[in-house]
Design a protein around this motif. Structure first.
Motif, PDB file in Angstrom:
ATOM      1  N   ALA A   1     -20.216  13.399 -14.962  1.00 48.68           N
ATOM      2  CA  ALA A   1     -20.492  14.008 -13.662  1.00 48.68           C
ATOM      3  C   ALA A   1     -20.608  12.942 -12.574  1.00 48.68           C
ATOM      4  O   ALA A   1     -20.093  13.117 -11.459  1.00 48.68           O
ATOM      5  N   PHE A   2     -21.275  11.834 -12.892  1.00 51.73           N
ATOM      6  CA  PHE A   2     -21.443  10.757 -11.905  1.00 51.73           C
ATOM      7  C   PHE A   2     -20.098  10.143 -11.528  1.00 51.73           C
ATOM      8  O   PHE A   2     -19.804   9.946 -10.344  1.00 51.73           O
ATOM      9  N   VAL A   3     -19.278   9.859 -12.529  1.00 50.40           N
ATOM     10  CA  VAL A   3     -17.949   9.294 -12.251  1.00 50.40           C
ATOM     11  C   VAL A   3     -17.122  10.272 -11.418  1.00 50.40           C
ATOM     12  O   VAL A   3     -16.422   9.882 -10.478  1.00 50.40           O
ATOM     13  N   GLY A   4     -17.213  11.560 -11.757  1.00 50.13           N
ATOM     14  CA  GLY A   4     -16.493  12.568 -10.985  1.00 50.13           C
ATOM     15  C   GLY A   4     -16.918  12.586  -9.533  1.00 50.13           C
ATOM     16  O   GLY A   4     -16.082  12.662  -8.623  1.00 50.13           O
ATOM     17  N   LEU A   5     -18.230  12.496  -9.289  1.00 44.28           N
ATOM     18  CA  LEU A   5     -18.740  12.468  -7.913  1.00 44.28           C
ATOM     19  C   LEU A   5     -18.218  11.250  -7.162  1.00 44.28           C
ATOM     20  O   LEU A   5     -17.829  11.346  -5.990  1.00 44.28           O
ATOM     21  N   VAL A   6     -18.219  10.089  -7.815  1.00 46.16           N
ATOM     22  CA  VAL A   6     -17.739   8.862  -7.177  1.00 46.16           C
ATOM     23  C   VAL A   6     -16.269   8.999  -6.793  1.00 46.16           C
ATOM     24  O   VAL A   6     -15.863   8.664  -5.674  1.00 46.16           O
ATOM     25  N   VAL A   7     -15.464   9.512  -7.707  1.00 45.86           N
ATOM     26  CA  VAL A   7     -14.024   9.649  -7.449  1.00 45.86           C
ATOM     27  C   VAL A   7     -13.770  10.613  -6.288  1.00 45.86           C
ATOM     28  O   VAL A   7     -12.903  10.367  -5.439  1.00 45.86           O
ATOM     29  N   THR A   8     -14.533  11.699  -6.213  1.00 48.41           N
ATOM     30  CA  THR A   8     -14.315  12.660  -5.135  1.00 48.41           C
ATOM     31  C   THR A   8     -14.722  12.113  -3.768  1.00 48.41           C
ATOM     32  O   THR A   8     -14.355  12.688  -2.736  1.00 48.41           O
TER      33      THR A   8
ATOM     34  N   ALA B   1     -15.744  17.263 -15.808  1.00 48.75           N
ATOM     35  CA  ALA B   1     -17.208  17.183 -15.957  1.00 48.75           C
ATOM     36  C   ALA B   1     -17.773  18.489 -16.505  1.00 48.75           C
ATOM     37  O   ALA B   1     -18.641  18.479 -17.387  1.00 48.75           O
ATOM     38  N   PHE B   2     -17.278  19.610 -16.001  1.00 51.44           N
ATOM     39  CA  PHE B   2     -17.758  20.908 -16.484  1.00 51.44           C
ATOM     40  C   PHE B   2     -17.430  21.092 -17.964  1.00 51.44           C
ATOM     41  O   PHE B   2     -18.196  21.734 -18.696  1.00 51.44           O
ATOM     42  N   GLY B   3     -16.327  20.508 -18.393  1.00 49.30           N
ATOM     43  CA  GLY B   3     -15.936  20.611 -19.795  1.00 49.30           C
ATOM     44  C   GLY B   3     -16.917  19.958 -20.741  1.00 49.30           C
ATOM     45  O   GLY B   3     -16.963  20.301 -21.931  1.00 49.30           O
ATOM     46  N   THR B   4     -17.736  19.037 -20.252  1.00 51.60           N
ATOM     47  CA  THR B   4     -18.727  18.358 -21.096  1.00 51.60           C
ATOM     48  C   THR B   4     -20.073  19.083 -21.111  1.00 51.60           C
ATOM     49  O   THR B   4     -20.955  18.727 -21.890  1.00 51.60           O
ATOM     50  N   LEU B   5     -20.225  20.081 -20.228  1.00 52.35           N
ATOM     51  CA  LEU B   5     -21.522  20.714 -20.027  1.00 52.35           C
ATOM     52  C   LEU B   5     -21.943  21.533 -21.251  1.00 52.35           C
ATOM     53  O   LEU B   5     -21.213  22.394 -21.732  1.00 52.35           O
ATOM     54  N   GLN B   6     -23.134  21.239 -21.723  1.00 48.70           N
ATOM     55  CA  GLN B   6     -23.685  21.942 -22.876  1.00 48.70           C
ATOM     56  C   GLN B   6     -25.197  22.035 -22.707  1.00 48.70           C
ATOM     57  O   GLN B   6     -25.889  21.024 -22.705  1.00 48.70           O
ATOM     58  N   ILE B   7     -25.688  23.275 -22.532  1.00 51.26           N
ATOM     59  CA  ILE B   7     -27.119  23.504 -22.338  1.00 51.26           C
ATOM     60  C   ILE B   7     -27.559  24.555 -23.347  1.00 51.26           C
ATOM     61  O   ILE B   7     -27.160  25.725 -23.247  1.00 51.26           O
TER      62      ILE B   7
ATOM     63  N   LYS C   1     -15.358  22.006 -26.505  1.00 54.89           N
ATOM     64  CA  LYS C   1     -15.514  22.363 -27.909  1.00 54.89           C
ATOM     65  C   LYS C   1     -15.173  23.821 -28.192  1.00 54.89           C
ATOM     66  O   LYS C   1     -14.738  24.155 -29.290  1.00 54.89           O
ATOM     67  N   SER C   2     -15.387  24.690 -27.204  1.00 53.88           N
ATOM     68  CA  SER C   2     -15.210  26.121 -27.446  1.00 53.88           C
ATOM     69  C   SER C   2     -13.846  26.655 -27.025  1.00 53.88           C
ATOM     70  O   SER C   2     -13.418  27.711 -27.491  1.00 53.88           O
ATOM     71  N   LEU C   3     -13.149  25.947 -26.129  1.00 54.83           N
ATOM     72  CA  LEU C   3     -11.841  26.395 -25.642  1.00 54.83           C
ATOM     73  C   LEU C   3     -10.781  25.378 -26.035  1.00 54.83           C
ATOM     74  O   LEU C   3     -10.785  24.251 -25.543  1.00 54.83           O
ATOM     75  N   TRP C   4      -9.857  25.770 -26.895  1.00 53.18           N
ATOM     76  CA  TRP C   4      -8.881  24.820 -27.435  1.00 53.18           C
ATOM     77  C   TRP C   4      -7.986  24.224 -26.360  1.00 53.18           C
ATOM     78  O   TRP C   4      -7.496  23.099 -26.482  1.00 53.18           O
ATOM     79  N   TRP C   5      -7.778  24.986 -25.272  1.00 52.25           N
ATOM     80  CA  TRP C   5      -6.841  24.556 -24.245  1.00 52.25           C
ATOM     81  C   TRP C   5      -7.493  23.708 -23.146  1.00 52.25           C
ATOM     82  O   TRP C   5      -6.793  23.156 -22.301  1.00 52.25           O
ATOM     83  N   TRP C   6      -8.829  23.620 -23.126  1.00 49.17           N
ATOM     84  CA  TRP C   6      -9.508  22.926 -22.022  1.00 49.17           C
ATOM     85  C   TRP C   6      -9.126  21.438 -21.974  1.00 49.17           C
ATOM     86  O   TRP C   6      -8.836  20.895 -20.907  1.00 49.17           O
TER      87      TRP C   6
ATOM     88  N   VAL D   1     -22.858  17.798  -8.625  1.00 50.13           N
ATOM     89  CA  VAL D   1     -24.260  17.392  -8.507  1.00 50.13           C
ATOM     90  C   VAL D   1     -25.121  18.207  -9.466  1.00 50.13           C
ATOM     91  O   VAL D   1     -26.014  17.663 -10.151  1.00 50.13           O
ATOM     92  N   ALA D   2     -24.847  19.516  -9.543  1.00 49.58           N
ATOM     93  CA  ALA D   2     -25.607  20.382 -10.447  1.00 49.58           C
ATOM     94  C   ALA D   2     -25.398  19.983 -11.907  1.00 49.58           C
ATOM     95  O   ALA D   2     -26.340  19.974 -12.704  1.00 49.58           O
ATOM     96  N   ILE D   3     -24.160  19.638 -12.254  1.00 49.62           N
ATOM     97  CA  ILE D   3     -23.859  19.194 -13.624  1.00 49.62           C
ATOM     98  C   ILE D   3     -24.589  17.890 -13.924  1.00 49.62           C
ATOM     99  O   ILE D   3     -25.136  17.700 -15.019  1.00 49.62           O
TER     100      ILE D   3
END
Length: 221
Positions: free
Chosen positions: A44-51, A81-87, A97-102, A26-28
C-alpha cells in the motif's frame, strides 16, 4: 482514440476516480498497520508513493501527464495493493489467494506501466537525438523484449524477497506460487506490453515530447 472516449469518462470524473483510489490506498495502509501485516503495509505504501509521482514530476520538472495516464497508474497500484488485503472476519482470503485471475490482471497492468515507461523514454531519446529514427516496428519488438526481460528480473526479485521475508519472519511481501504461475505471469506481462505497443501512443506521446524538450534545454545550458 483514448479509452475515456469509449467509456465516456470526463476528465473530471477520471480525476475523481484517482482521488477515490488514493484514499483507498490510505485505507489499505491503515488496515495493514491494524493487522500488523507487513505485506499489506509495504504494498500500500509503495502504491501511494507511485501515485504521487505525476504530481512530483509536474511540480519539480514541469512535466504534466494526461489524467487518463494518471488514472492508469493509480488503477494498477490500487488493484495490486487491494489484492494483498486480508482482514480476518471481513476478507478472510485476499483477492490474490481467492481469485485465480487477480494475479494475472495485476501483472498485465503493472507490465503495461513498465512498457509505458520504456516507450516514453525511448521516444524522448528519439526526439532528442539527431539521426536516430526508431520505427514503429522497432518499438514494437523493443517493448516486448524489454518487458519480457523485466518480467524475468521481477520473478527473481519476488523469489528472493519471499525467501528473505521467510527467513526474517516478517511475513510475505511478494509471493511466488510456483513455476506454472511464473510462466503465466510472463505471458500476461507480454499482454501488457502489447496493449502499450498498440494503444499507448495516445497517452504517452505528450510525455515523450516533454521529456525530449527537457533534454534539449539541459543540453543548451
Amino acid at each position: 482514440m483514448k479509452i475515456r472516449d469509449h467509456l465516456h469518462l470526463s476528465k473530471k470524473r477520471q480525476s475523481q476516480l484517482v482521488r477515490v483510489m488514493q484514499v483507498g490506498l490510505v485505507a489499505i495502509f491503515i488496515a495493514g498497520l491494524w493487522e500488523r501485516n507487513t505485506g499489506i503495509i509495504v504494498n500500500a505504501f509503495v502504491g501511494l508513493v507511485v501515485t504521487q509521482l505525476p504530481a512530483l514530476l509536474k511540480r519539480d520538472y514541469g512535466i504534466t501527464m494526461d489524467v487518463g495516464l494518471v488514472l492508469w497508474i493509480t488503477t494498477a497500484m490500487f488493484l495490486h495493493a487491494f489484492g494483498t488485503l486480508q482482514i480476518p472476519g471481513i476478507i478472510d482470503l485476499s483477492p490474490y489467494k481467492s481469485l485465480w485471475w487477480w494475479d494475472h490482471m495485476t501483472h498485465a497492468l503493472s507490465s503495461s506501466l513498465v512498457a509505458a515507461t520504456a516507450y516514453a523514454t525511448a521516444r524522448a531519446i528519439d526526439g532528442y537525438t539527431e539521426g536516430l529514427n526508431l520505427t514503429p516496428q522497432f518499438m514494437f519488438v523493443y517493448l516486448l523484449l524489454f518487458v519480457m526481460a523485466f518480467g524475468v528480473v521481477w520473478e527473481l526479485i519476488e523469489f528472493f524477497v519471499g525467501e528473505i521475508g521467510r527467513l526474517l519472519a516478517i511475513g510475505k511481501i511478494l509471493t511466488q506460487y510456483g513455476l506454472d504461475d511464473t510462466v503465466l505471469d510472463l505471458f500476461y506481462n507480454t499482454m501488457g506490453a502489447l496493449v502499450v505497443a498498440v494503444w499507448g501512443t495516445a497517452y504517452l506521446s505528450g510525455v515523450s515530447k516533454q521529456l525530449s524538450d527537457k533534454l534539449s534545454l539541459r543540453t543548451a545550458e
